[in-house]
Design a protein around this motif. Structure first.
Motif, mmCIF file in Angstrom:
data_model
loop_
_atom_site.group_PDB
_atom_site.id
_atom_site.type_symbol
_atom_site.label_atom_id
_atom_site.label_comp_id
_atom_site.label_asym_id
_atom_site.label_seq_id
_atom_site.Cartn_x
_atom_site.Cartn_y
_atom_site.Cartn_z
ATOM 1 N N LEU A 17 1.084 -1.149 -0.170
ATOM 2 C CA LEU A 17 0.077 0.009 -0.014
ATOM 3 C C LEU A 17 0.921 1.309 -0.025
ATOM 4 N N SER A 18 0.940 1.840 -1.175
ATOM 5 C CA SER A 18 1.891 3.018 -1.294
ATOM 6 C C SER A 18 1.040 4.307 -1.233
ATOM 7 N N GLN A 19 1.132 5.038 -0.212
ATOM 8 C CA GLN A 19 0.416 6.262 0.088
ATOM 9 C C GLN A 19 1.022 7.359 -0.476
ATOM 10 N N LYS A 20 0.506 8.166 -1.386
ATOM 11 C CA LYS A 20 1.002 8.880 -2.172
ATOM 12 C C LYS A 20 0.817 10.570 -1.712
ATOM 13 N N GLY A 21 -0.378 10.616 -1.186
ATOM 14 C CA GLY A 21 -0.639 11.965 -0.679
ATOM 15 C C GLY A 21 -1.732 11.886 0.412
ATOM 16 N N ALA A 22 -1.831 12.997 1.280
ATOM 17 C CA ALA A 22 -2.983 12.954 2.120
ATOM 18 C C ALA A 22 -4.300 12.593 1.866
ATOM 19 N N GLY A 23 -5.052 12.183 2.695
ATOM 20 C CA GLY A 23 -6.490 11.782 2.406
ATOM 21 C C GLY A 23 -6.600 10.255 2.265
ATOM 22 N N GLU A 24 -7.609 9.779 2.669
ATOM 23 C CA GLU A 24 -7.728 8.295 2.659
ATOM 24 C C GLU A 24 -8.101 7.894 1.221
ATOM 25 N N GLY A 25 -7.303 6.793 0.810
ATOM 26 C CA GLY A 25 -7.550 6.399 -0.443
ATOM 27 C C GLY A 25 -6.608 7.013 -1.485
ATOM 28 N N ASN A 26 -5.831 8.196 -1.342
ATOM 29 C CA ASN A 26 -4.860 8.682 -2.114
ATOM 30 C C ASN A 26 -3.754 7.905 -2.028
ATOM 31 N N ALA A 27 -3.702 6.640 -2.560
ATOM 32 C CA ALA A 27 -2.651 5.577 -2.505
ATOM 33 C C ALA A 27 -2.970 4.611 -3.746
ATOM 34 N N SER A 28 -1.811 3.772 -4.003
ATOM 35 C CA SER A 28 -1.891 2.665 -4.975
ATOM 36 C C SER A 28 -1.604 1.535 -4.247
ATOM 37 N N TYR A 29 -1.946 0.365 -4.935
ATOM 38 C CA TYR A 29 -1.253 -0.936 -4.610
ATOM 39 C C TYR A 29 -0.086 -0.998 -5.640
ATOM 40 N N TYR A 30 1.085 -1.404 -5.109
ATOM 41 C CA TYR A 30 2.275 -0.992 -5.843
ATOM 42 C C TYR A 30 3.250 -2.355 -5.502
ATOM 43 N N TYR A 31 3.758 -2.788 -6.590
ATOM 44 C CA TYR A 31 4.848 -3.721 -6.395
ATOM 45 C C TYR A 31 5.759 -3.662 -7.499
ATOM 46 N N SER A 32 6.767 -4.311 -7.495
ATOM 47 C CA SER A 32 8.137 -4.040 -8.617
ATOM 48 C C SER A 32 8.852 -5.314 -8.629
ATOM 49 N N MET A 33 9.348 -5.622 -9.687
ATOM 50 C CA MET A 33 10.390 -6.685 -10.021
ATOM 51 C C MET A 33 11.549 -5.946 -10.543
ATOM 52 N N THR A 34 12.582 -5.808 -9.516
ATOM 53 C CA THR A 34 13.610 -4.802 -9.648
ATOM 54 C C THR A 34 14.785 -5.237 -10.386
ATOM 55 N N ARG A 35 14.760 -6.581 -10.820
ATOM 56 C CA ARG A 35 16.006 -7.083 -11.718
ATOM 57 C C ARG A 35 15.341 -8.121 -12.655
ATOM 58 N N LEU A 36 15.223 -7.862 -13.865
ATOM 59 C CA LEU A 36 14.919 -8.770 -14.924
ATOM 60 C C LEU A 36 15.958 -8.867 -15.831
ATOM 61 N N ASP A 37 16.267 -10.108 -16.238
ATOM 62 C CA ASP A 37 17.103 -10.168 -17.400
ATOM 63 C C ASP A 37 16.548 -10.001 -18.657
ATOM 64 N N ALA A 38 17.039 -9.378 -19.388
ATOM 65 C CA ALA A 38 16.620 -8.794 -20.606
ATOM 66 C C ALA A 38 17.265 -9.299 -21.991
ATOM 67 N N ARG A 39 16.828 -9.891 -22.868
ATOM 68 C CA ARG A 39 17.549 -10.356 -24.171
ATOM 69 C C ARG A 39 16.673 -10.434 -25.504
ATOM 70 N N GLY A 40 17.016 -9.750 -26.456
ATOM 71 C CA GLY A 40 16.414 -9.794 -27.771
ATOM 72 C C GLY A 40 16.880 -8.794 -28.593
ATOM 73 N N SER A 41 15.868 -8.137 -29.336
ATOM 74 C CA SER A 41 16.105 -7.265 -30.649
ATOM 75 C C SER A 41 15.878 -5.938 -30.297
ATOM 76 N N LEU A 42 16.556 -5.085 -30.943
ATOM 77 C CA LEU A 42 16.138 -3.716 -30.901
ATOM 78 C C LEU A 42 16.230 -2.983 -32.099
ATOM 79 N N ARG A 43 15.195 -2.604 -32.824
ATOM 80 C CA ARG A 43 15.309 -2.034 -34.354
ATOM 81 C C ARG A 43 15.112 -0.265 -34.126
#
Length: 336
Positions: free
Chosen positions: A160-186
């Protein structure tokens, strides 16, 4: 992220139990939701690139429309794609919109997929990783596979990530902070085979910003010692730092430690003025008391503004300590 149109929607107003991989999927009932992936990758020839993809779901009404038409919808979708060529300094930004109907856009589980037309983020099997990103616009695009290196981390108070004052001024928030990435870029006529590291952010909410908040500076830093730092500075209208600013330090084993606003000193060292007339910070000094460390963060290229319907700066950065490179990351600057 703000506004009073919250009647009938669910609110992020209390901690909840997160379940994976189910929470990778959509959360109907909340007004806003996004799937956000950024990364720094290198070609086999040593050329560096940054990329960003975000799929935004925005509810138009809390009620499902009573219509037999296949075009009827209660959601609109927006997606942003950004690619930075660190060598040439070129930054490419694209935007799409679609209604959440007639198969044009949406999000599903079993199997997991998020899509807007032919831009898509999908699980290769089932709902969990590995995932594949395919997004091409004209002669610029990304085709990347992401493998999980660390488990999800919950931001704020157990997600529960409270962003500002007031009830409900928040988000449900998770992260995946380390992903291996491999592929192509054009880019143009060139296709580069690339590999590197990516970061996933997932948030859903109905409102987050209070009336006196103007925007945020968000940092996602991947250090060479296998630690990650996320910090967002919520900015008030007068330019001061809101005490709801916070972040997270992620250890090599995936354990995490909360960063509070009083633990951080963030100093802007240099700004850049875009063609749209906005002044963005592009170089910072970040002091983190819990780590007893001080970093210098520099944009790999100043002109990484996403000049679209909603204008903001989103770009690849280098992380230095005592003048030496110690990591890479991404920064988002909103509300300037």
């Amino acid at each position: 992220m703000g506004g009073d149109d919250v009647a009938g929607y669910l609110r992020a107003d209390r901690p909840r139990a997160f379940r994976f991989p189910e929470d990778h999927g959509p959360h109907p009932g909340f007004r806003n939701e996004w799937w956000y992936v950024v990364g720094n990758v290198d070609s086999e020839a040593g050329r560096r690139f940054g990329f960003q993809i975000t799929f935004f779901r925005v509810a138009l009404t809390p009620d499902v429309p009573e219509s037999l038409s296949a075009w009827a919808t209660d959601h609109v979708w927006m997606a942003h794609l950004g690619v930075t060529d660190a060598g040439s300094g070129e930054h490419h930004a694209f935007e799409r919109f679609a209604r959440g109907a007639a198969g044009l856009s949406g999000a599903d589980l079993d199997p997991f997929r998020v899509w807007l037309e032919d831009w898509r983020l999908i699980a290769l099997e089932g709902n969990d990783f590995p995932w594949r990103l395919e997004a091409v616009e004209g002669n610029t695009g990304v085709d990347m596979v992401f493998e999980q290196r660390k488990p999800p981390v919950l931001q704020g108070d157990g997600g529960l990530s409270q962003k500002g004052a007031g009830e409900g001024n928040a988000s449900y928030y998770y992260s995946m902070t380390r992903l291996d990435a491999r592929g192509s870029l054009r880019i143009g006529d060139e296709v580069h085979e690339v590999s590197g590291s990516a970061w996933l952010d997932r948030e859903w909410s109905t409102s987050a910003l209070a009336e006196d908040q103007a925007g945020w500076d968000w940092f996602a830093l991947q250090l060479d010692d296998d630690r990650e730092v996320m910090y967002y500075r919520m900015r008030r209208e007068d330019g001061s730092t809101d005490p709801y600013s916070k972040g997270l330090i992620v250890a090599p084993d995936g354990g995490s430690q909360l960063i509070r606003s009083e633990d951080v000193n963030l100093e802007v060292l240099r700004t850049w003025r875009s063609d749209t007339g906005r002044n963005y910070p592009v170089e910072w000094r970040l002091r983190l008391a819990p780590m007893d460390r001080e970093f210098e963060i520099r944009a790999v290229h100043d002109a990484q503004e996403m000049n679209m319907t909603v204008r903001y700066w989103e770009g690849a950065v280098d992380v230095l300590e005592d003048g030496k490179p110690v990591g890479r990351g991404y920064v988002e600057l909103a509300g300037y």
